[in-house]
Structures are given as structure tokens and as C-alpha cells.
Scaffold this active site. Sequence first.
Site, short mmCIF file in Angstrom:
data_model
loop_
_atom_site.label_atom_id
_atom_site.label_comp_id
_atom_site.label_asym_id
_atom_site.label_seq_id
_atom_site.Cartn_x
_atom_site.Cartn_y
_atom_site.Cartn_z
N ASP A 117 -26.58 61.16 -13.23
CA ASP A 117 -27.00 61.50 -14.60
C ASP A 117 -26.52 60.37 -15.50
O ASP A 117 -25.71 59.54 -15.10
CB ASP A 117 -26.42 62.86 -15.04
CG ASP A 117 -27.31 63.55 -16.09
OD1 ASP A 117 -27.63 62.92 -17.10
OD2 ASP A 117 -27.70 64.71 -15.86
N ASP A 144 -29.93 55.32 -14.38
CA ASP A 144 -31.28 55.84 -14.14
C ASP A 144 -31.51 56.02 -12.64
O ASP A 144 -31.46 55.05 -11.87
CB ASP A 144 -32.29 54.84 -14.73
CG ASP A 144 -33.70 55.38 -14.73
OD1 ASP A 144 -34.00 56.32 -13.96
OD2 ASP A 144 -34.52 54.84 -15.48
N ASP A 167 -35.76 67.51 -17.73
CA ASP A 167 -36.27 67.60 -19.11
C ASP A 167 -37.77 67.87 -19.06
O ASP A 167 -38.52 67.12 -18.44
CB ASP A 167 -36.01 66.28 -19.84
CG ASP A 167 -34.52 65.94 -19.88
OD1 ASP A 167 -33.81 66.51 -20.72
OD2 ASP A 167 -34.08 65.13 -19.04
N PHE A 240 -28.99 74.99 -18.00
CA PHE A 240 -30.33 74.99 -18.60
C PHE A 240 -31.16 76.17 -18.12
O PHE A 240 -32.00 76.69 -18.85
CB PHE A 240 -31.05 73.66 -18.34
CG PHE A 240 -30.67 72.60 -19.33
CD1 PHE A 240 -29.47 71.92 -19.22
CD2 PHE A 240 -31.50 72.31 -20.40
CE1 PHE A 240 -29.09 70.96 -20.15
CE2 PHE A 240 -31.13 71.35 -21.34
CZ PHE A 240 -29.93 70.68 -21.21
N GLU A 241 -30.92 76.59 -16.90
CA GLU A 241 -31.62 77.78 -16.40
C GLU A 241 -31.22 79.00 -17.23
O GLU A 241 -32.07 79.79 -17.65
CB GLU A 241 -31.25 77.99 -14.93
CG GLU A 241 -31.90 79.24 -14.33
CD GLU A 241 -31.65 79.34 -12.83
OE1 GLU A 241 -30.70 78.71 -12.34
OE2 GLU A 241 -32.41 80.04 -12.16
#
Length: 259
Positions: A117, A144, A167, A240-241
Site C-alpha cells: 500500500d 505502487d 478504491d 472498508f467492508e
Amino acid sequence: MSTSPTATDTTADGNRSRTAGAPMFPDGPAADPAGSHHERRIRSFHPRRGRVTGAQADAINRLWPAWGVDIDGTPLDLTALFGGTGIPVVLEIGFGMGDATARMAAADPSTGILAVDVHTPGQGNLLHLAERDGLDNVRVANGDAVILLRDMLPPDSLAGLRVYFPDPWPKARHHKRRLIQPDFVRLAVSRLAPGAVVHCATDWEPYAEQMLDVLSAEPALRNAHDGFAPRPDWRPMTKFERQGLAKGHVVHDVIFVRR
Ligand SMILES: C[S@@+](CC[C@H](N)C(=O)[O-])C[C@H]1O[C@@H](n2cnc3c(N)ncnc32)[C@H](O)[C@@H]1O
């Protein structure tokens, strides 16, 4: 002896004070090591941001030299990276804060997780969790993932690829930023060993359809299920879930196997 602050002085709360221009983490991740921001390429991530806590900074400064990987274009020897153990290694792209990554690493110590990340607080959090829980099967890469796959990992080297809640880039003009696209999948699949598992999940339904379409169209992959996969019980809930579910979103998993 000088009493002025240096790049490595630590304040009482664990935060480091530094002189102007000194690197934030002297022994930590290099900023944009492969020069990703100078490549004429559409990137799938937002610029780094977020406050780094004292505990995260401390973990980065102490642990990066041993467990951190700068994505700088140098070819990686995965066996050496995981201490010569020869364990199979899966790549997790976009681990966020890393809590789910740490739980998966703890549940399956015979698999190495190379977690990548650009999010500095998350890198610090995952290193902190790895040390706290004695997880020597986790390595944390900064930069990246496209460059990691393209320039640093040899063909057929990975036992799996995990992309959880990437994202979603919901606006039409940003769809080109979504990670799961045909070119990316072709590149990623070339680094997977036969039998390797590609596992993606998202709470953004149009992206779930795109994942299914793009992965189904890649000839080197076969769907392990008929359409979407049931959620595997070993995939922990991610931050995020949780946020997506709170908004009433539906979560989809897709699981494909490298032929
Ligand atoms: C929406 S967050 C999801 C984080 C985590 N998986 C979760 O579910 O809580 C997506 C993450 O992917 C990272 N990311 C996106 N594209 C990336 C890339 N090409 N290389 C490395 N990280 C990337 C972002 O920085 C971000 O932290």
C-alpha cells in the site's frame, strides 16, 4: 555534543521531531521510491495522506529495515525476503490499515503475505500488529503495486493475489483509475504460479460486475465458482467492508484460479 533536535529525536508521546528537510522516517520507506508519480500512467490510488500516530511511527522506524520493502524497481527474491523458508507467498494489494491482513497472517502462518500500500499510517499499523502478534510471515511494501508486479516480481512467483475493497472510483470520468482492468490483470496473472488463486472483494456493485467480466475474459484464469463466489469464512471483515455494509452496500467476492 549538540542538544538541538535531529532527524531521529523522539518526543515523549513517541512522535519524532525533526529538522526542516530531514526525512520523516530515516530508516523507513522512501517516498515514491520508483518515481511512480513521474510515470505518465494513470494510478489507482489517492496520494498518501493521514496522520501517523506515535506507535505507527515507532514501528516504521524500527521494523522497516527488516520487514519493509521499497518499491524501487529492484528485482525481489521472495524466498530470501521470507527468510529462506520457501513458503508460498501471496500478494495483497491495498491492505489499508492492515488489521485483516494481520488476522489472515496469524490464521495461516505457512503462507507469506507480501502486503502493499502507499498509506503510511497503515504501514505503521501493520508492522506494529506483526511485531505484537509475532507474525514473521508478513512483509510490508510501500509504493505502487503495478511497479512491484511489473519490475520486481519474476514470472510464476506468487501463490495468490488478494485485492479487498479497492478504491471504487465511482465517477465515470475516474473509472480508468480502477485497478481491476484487463492490462493490470494480464500483468498480475503473468506473475502467478499455476494454481494460484486470485481473490477480490468489493461493496461497489458496478465494480463487482467489472471484476467478474474482466477476470472471466482473461484466458489464463478460470472461475472457481459459477459467477460470484460465496464469501470465504477465512476472509476477515475489513475496515472498508464495515463502512460499506453500514451504508447498506452488498459485498461480492470473486475467486479465480490461474490455469
Ligand atoms: C479503499 S482502500 C481498502 C483498504 C482495505 N483493503 C480495506 O478493505 O479496508 C484501498 C487501498 O488500496 C490502496 N491502493 C490502491 N491502488 C494501489 C496500488 N496501485 N498500489 C498500492 N496500493 C494501492 C490505497 O492506498 C488504499 O489504501
